[in-house]
Structure formats: C-alpha cells, structure tokens
Design a protein around this motif. Structure first.
Motif, PDB file in Angstrom:
ATOM      1  N   ARG A  94       0.819  -1.207   0.000  1.00  0.00           N
ATOM      2  CA  ARG A  94       0.000   0.000   0.000  1.00  0.00           C
ATOM      3  C   ARG A  94       0.861   1.268   0.000  1.00  0.00           C
ATOM      4  NH1 ARG A  94      -4.331  -0.757   4.745  1.00  0.00           N
ATOM      5  NH2 ARG A  94      -3.078  -2.522   5.403  1.00  0.00           N
ATOM      6  N   LEU A  95       1.931   1.245   0.796  1.00  0.00           N
ATOM      7  CA  LEU A  95       2.788   2.419   0.897  1.00  0.00           C
ATOM      8  C   LEU A  95       3.564   2.670  -0.391  1.00  0.00           C
ATOM      9  CD1 LEU A  95       4.188   2.005   4.526  1.00  0.00           C
ATOM     10  CD2 LEU A  95       2.612   3.759   3.714  1.00  0.00           C
ATOM     11  N   ALA A  96       3.989   1.594  -1.037  1.00  0.00           N
ATOM     12  CA  ALA A  96       4.729   1.748  -2.287  1.00  0.00           C
ATOM     13  C   ALA A  96       3.880   2.428  -3.348  1.00  0.00           C
ATOM     14  CB  ALA A  96       5.204   0.384  -2.778  1.00  0.00           C
ATOM     15  N   GLU A  97       2.577   2.134  -3.331  1.00  0.00           N
ATOM     16  CA  GLU A  97       1.668   2.743  -4.299  1.00  0.00           C
ATOM     17  C   GLU A  97       1.318   4.175  -3.925  1.00  0.00           C
ATOM     18  OE1 GLU A  97      -2.794   1.973  -6.219  1.00  0.00           O
ATOM     19  OE2 GLU A  97      -1.868   0.459  -4.920  1.00  0.00           O
ATOM     20  N   ALA A  98       1.114   4.405  -2.628  1.00  0.00           N
ATOM     21  CA  ALA A  98       0.663   5.726  -2.174  1.00  0.00           C
ATOM     22  C   ALA A  98       1.799   6.728  -2.010  1.00  0.00           C
ATOM     23  CB  ALA A  98      -0.085   5.591  -0.850  1.00  0.00           C
ATOM     24  N   SER A  99       3.000   6.222  -1.730  1.00  0.00           N
ATOM     25  CA  SER A  99       4.140   7.110  -1.482  1.00  0.00           C
ATOM     26  C   SER A  99       5.363   6.572  -2.212  1.00  0.00           C
ATOM     27  CB  SER A  99       4.411   7.208   0.025  1.00  0.00           C
ATOM     28  OG  SER A  99       5.455   8.097   0.293  1.00  0.00           O
ATOM     29  N   PRO A 100       5.436   6.755  -3.535  1.00  0.00           N
ATOM     30  CA  PRO A 100       6.520   6.169  -4.331  1.00  0.00           C
ATOM     31  C   PRO A 100       7.908   6.674  -3.949  1.00  0.00           C
ATOM     32  CG  PRO A 100       5.220   7.724  -5.619  1.00  0.00           C
ATOM     33  CD  PRO A 100       4.470   7.489  -4.358  1.00  0.00           C
ATOM     34  N   GLY A 101       7.989   7.798  -3.234  1.00  0.00           N
ATOM     35  CA  GLY A 101       9.290   8.318  -2.833  1.00  0.00           C
ATOM     36  C   GLY A 101       9.831   7.700  -1.552  1.00  0.00           C
ATOM     37  N   LEU A 102       9.023   6.895  -0.864  1.00  0.00           N
ATOM     38  CA  LEU A 102       9.452   6.281   0.388  1.00  0.00           C
ATOM     39  C   LEU A 102      10.497   5.199   0.119  1.00  0.00           C
ATOM     40  CD1 LEU A 102       9.159   5.748   3.463  1.00  0.00           C
ATOM     41  CD2 LEU A 102       7.250   4.197   2.899  1.00  0.00           C
ATOM     42  N   ARG A 103      11.571   5.232   0.879  1.00  0.00           N
ATOM     43  CA  ARG A 103      12.616   4.209   0.744  1.00  0.00           C
ATOM     44  C   ARG A 103      12.314   3.039   1.663  1.00  0.00           C
ATOM     45  NH1 ARG A 103      19.255   4.905   1.066  1.00  0.00           N
ATOM     46  NH2 ARG A 103      19.733   2.670   1.206  1.00  0.00           N
ATOM     47  N   PHE A 104      12.364   1.842   1.117  1.00  0.00           N
ATOM     48  CA  PHE A 104      12.205   0.621   1.893  1.00  0.00           C
ATOM     49  C   PHE A 104      13.570  -0.042   2.048  1.00  0.00           C
ATOM     50  CE2 PHE A 104       8.116   1.375  -0.021  1.00  0.00           C
ATOM     51  CZ  PHE A 104       7.203   1.014   0.951  1.00  0.00           C
ATOM     52  N   SER A 105      13.813  -0.611   3.226  1.00  0.00           N
ATOM     53  CA  SER A 105      15.063  -1.331   3.460  1.00  0.00           C
ATOM     54  C   SER A 105      14.778  -2.569   4.291  1.00  0.00           C
ATOM     55  CB  SER A 105      16.068  -0.440   4.196  1.00  0.00           C
ATOM     56  OG  SER A 105      17.280  -1.140   4.433  1.00  0.00           O
ATOM     57  N   ASP A 106      15.205  -3.720   3.800  1.00  0.00           N
ATOM     58  CA  ASP A 106      14.994  -4.982   4.498  1.00  0.00           C
ATOM     59  C   ASP A 106      16.084  -5.145   5.550  1.00  0.00           C
ATOM     60  OD1 ASP A 106      14.511  -7.526   5.402  1.00  0.00           O
ATOM     61  OD2 ASP A 106      15.034  -8.535   3.513  1.00  0.00           O
ATOM     62  N   SER A 107      15.742  -4.892   6.810  1.00  0.00           N
ATOM     63  CA  SER A 107      16.743  -4.975   7.867  1.00  0.00           C
ATOM     64  C   SER A 107      17.119  -6.415   8.207  1.00  0.00           C
ATOM     65  CB  SER A 107      16.243  -4.265   9.135  1.00  0.00           C
ATOM     66  OG  SER A 107      15.132  -4.933   9.706  1.00  0.00           O
ATOM     67  N   SER A 108      16.388  -7.393   7.663  1.00  0.00           N
ATOM     68  CA  SER A 108      16.690  -8.801   7.937  1.00  0.00           C
ATOM     69  C   SER A 108      17.591  -9.421   6.876  1.00  0.00           C
ATOM     70  CB  SER A 108      15.401  -9.614   8.040  1.00  0.00           C
ATOM     71  OG  SER A 108      14.758  -9.717   6.772  1.00  0.00           O
ATOM     72  N   ALA A 109      18.048  -8.623   5.910  1.00  0.00           N
ATOM     73  CA  ALA A 109      18.898  -9.157   4.837  1.00  0.00           C
ATOM     74  C   ALA A 109      20.138  -9.832   5.424  1.00  0.00           C
ATOM     75  CB  ALA A 109      19.315  -8.027   3.895  1.00  0.00           C
ATOM     76  N   GLY A 110      20.388 -11.058   4.982  1.00  0.00           N
ATOM     77  CA  GLY A 110      21.548 -11.791   5.469  1.00  0.00           C
ATOM     78  C   GLY A 110      21.271 -12.710   6.634  1.00  0.00           C
ATOM     79  N   VAL A 111      20.064 -12.651   7.200  1.00  0.00           N
ATOM     80  CA  VAL A 111      19.701 -13.545   8.301  1.00  0.00           C
ATOM     81  C   VAL A 111      19.313 -14.905   7.731  1.00  0.00           C
ATOM     82  CG1 VAL A 111      18.020 -14.003  10.133  1.00  0.00           C
ATOM     83  CG2 VAL A 111      18.957 -11.699   9.831  1.00  0.00           C
ATOM     84  N   ALA A 112      19.920 -15.962   8.247  1.00  0.00           N
ATOM     85  CA  ALA A 112      19.585 -17.327   7.825  1.00  0.00           C
ATOM     86  C   ALA A 112      18.250 -17.721   8.447  1.00  0.00           C
ATOM     87  CB  ALA A 112      20.675 -18.301   8.250  1.00  0.00           C
ATOM     88  N   ARG A 113      17.275 -17.965   7.601  1.00  0.00           N
ATOM     89  CA  ARG A 113      15.915 -18.264   8.090  1.00  0.00           C
ATOM     90  C   ARG A 113      15.722 -19.741   8.384  1.00  0.00           C
ATOM     91  NH1 ARG A 113      12.242 -13.747   8.753  1.00  0.00           N
ATOM     92  NH2 ARG A 113      13.142 -12.040   7.570  1.00  0.00           N
ATOM     93  N   LEU A 114      14.964 -20.014   9.425  1.00  0.00           N
ATOM     94  CA  LEU A 114      14.491 -21.362   9.689  1.00  0.00           C
ATOM     95  C   LEU A 114      13.221 -21.581   8.884  1.00  0.00           C
ATOM     96  CD1 LEU A 114      14.915 -21.571  13.567  1.00  0.00           C
ATOM     97  CD2 LEU A 114      16.543 -22.239  11.790  1.00  0.00           C
TER      98      LEU A 114
END
Length: 294
Positions: A94-114
């Motif tokens: 929803r935010l990507a559509e409503a606010s295209p200037g908002l930066r998203f960052s995946d803070s879990s990048a690099g975490v080995a998932r179970l």
C-alpha cells in the motif's frame, strides 16, 4: 474510491502542508516492530524519531494499521522492514503505491531463516534450520541475539548512506550496541551451559531461533494463528512429558485458554514472555532464567 487512492490523497496533503518529518522537524524513521526500535534508537541517537508500525499488544497475524500509522510511516525517510509477516507485506504494498518516494530497506537481509516451523500440525519441535529447506520461513528472527546484530548492522549501514556526515557517530553507536548484545548472548550461553531445561513448550512456534541458537528443543502445539485441537494438546502433553519439558511459555499475542490443563498435566510452570516488547533483551533473559531455575 479505493483505499490506496484515499491514502495517496491524504499523504499528498500532508506533504503539501509541510508535515513530513514529524514533530519539531525531527526526521522520522519507521520500523515494523518494537525490537527494531530498540536497536535503531541506540544507533540513530536523538537526531531521529523512530516510528513503530505494529502497535503495542497487537497480534501480527491479524493487524490492520490505522490510517494515522500509514501516514506517519509514509512520511518517514526510510521504512525498515524485517519480514514480520502478512501485515508487513500488505503495508509495504500500500505504501509503495501511495508514497513512491518512500525508501524501503529490508533490515533482515543476510539472516539465515528457519523453515517449516509453522507448517506442521500437532506438537512438533524445531532446533535446527538455515536459509534452505522446505516450508515457509519463520518470521520470528528477533528471538535471536545473533540475528538482531545483523539487523542492527543493516540499519546502521542505511543510516550512514542517508546521513553520511554522522556516519562515524552511527558506527560508534553500533559498536557500543554490539558490545551489549555480545554480553547478553554470553550470559545466556553461560546459563544454558548449566544443562537444565533443554526442552520447553510453547503454544505457537515463536521461539524457534532462540532454541536454535542455544541447542534447545521447542515443542509447539500448533502453527501460527491455528486453533489448538484436543488431539494436538494431548500429543503435546505426551511429547513434553517424554522430553522432560517443565516450562510452558505464553505470549500476549496468543492464548488458547487451555494452558492451565497442559501445565497441570506436566506438573510444570507457565511463564509469560513478550518477545515483541521494546525491551526484548529482558524477555530473552526471562526465558533463560525460567529454563535454568530449579
């Protein structure tokens, strides 16, 4: 009018009125859950305001953020996601559509998932796992100190990118935070080395990463968001007895109302923890203490 269109209009009006950045022109960063805020506030310092999307006590499985939360998040410099589940995915869309200037960052990048911890019926345990495997990825990465160090490093890196003049400050703050997290991990490791309480029970598999890190056995009665059947409870009691589990951890986001009969059958104790709390290190220590106390 579609919900996303309404959100777009509201966000646009806020930006035109100059309200981006929040109170007293302090820039805003957004996170999905309170444990992220704990980390980010220690890295970012007083020059930033950190907004948490998931409200206190809310259940991630059925959370629907208020319009005010959506607007506040859309006004942020960065929204740090963590793979917290469906509510986060829906919100990001929803935010990507409503606010295209908002930066998203995946803070879990690099975490080995179970994987697969939420796909089994009845009682089950999961101790081992990595970023390969079958089934859905377990979202509860914040129950691991090692994982949260990765989350902190990811957020610090982005902060240094968007505010390079303060990069040295952010990295110094990250170093201080890492020292405290290393101390927490070492303390829990020492407590677990006592050899007591290797198995524990939970209603839903929210402590898989904690169990994985410290070589414990989590016995979960059911998957996330699933009602517990009588057979699942019976199987769980039998499994818990066989493996010597004497502690049943409950969280405010769940609760079948049948915990009492399980505790009575196990002759054990119920311990309430909230791993989504801001002071998540205290909650992890509470878990360790419950497992090692006689």
């Amino acid at each position: 009018m579609k919900y996303s269109a309404v959100l777009t209009i509201i966000i646009g009006l806020c930006l035109l009125s100059g309200c981006k950045g929040g109170q007293a022109d302090v820039p805003v960063l957004s996170v999905s859950i309170e444990p992220q805020r704990y980390l980010l506030e220690r890295i970012a310092g007083p020059g930033w305001k950190v907004n948490t999307v998931l409200s206190k006590g809310a259940d991630p499985e059925n959370f629907d953020p208020a319009m005010s939360t959506l607007v506040r998040t859309a006004q942020s410099e960065v929204y740090f996601t963590i793979g917290a589940g469906a509510f986060e995915e829906s919100l990001a869309e929803r935010l990507a559509e409503a606010s295209p200037g908002l930066r998203f960052s995946d803070s879990s990048a690099g975490v080995a998932r179970l994987h697969g911890t939420h796909n089994c019926g009845g009682a089950h345990s999961h101790v081992h796992g990595d970023d390969e495997g079958e089934g859905d990825a377990d979202p509860h990465i914040w129950t691991s100190v090692a994982n949260m160090k990765i989350v902190a490093a990811n957020m610090a890196r982005v902060l240094c990118e968007i505010d390079s003049t303060q990069a040295d400050v952010y990295m110094k703050n990250l170093h201080t935070l890492n020292l405290s997290l290393d101390s927490l991990d070492a303390c829990i490791q020492a407590m677990m080395a006592q050899g007591h309480g290797r198995a524990f029970m939970v209603e839903h598999p929210s402590l898989s990463y904690f169990a994985h890190d410290y070589g414990l056995e989590q016995i979960a009665l059911g998957g996330e968001g699933k009602e517990l059947s009588a057979s699942a409870i019976r199987h769980g009691i039998d499994h818990g007895r066989a493996d010597g589990a004497t502690v049943f951890f409950t969280e405010p986001q769940s609760g079948s109302g049948r915990v009492g009969q399980i505790i009575k059958a196990l002759a054990g104790k119920e311990v309430s923890v909230n791993t989504l709390a801001y002071d998540w290190p205290d909650e992890l220590m509470k878990i360790a203490e419950a497992l090692t106390s006689r």
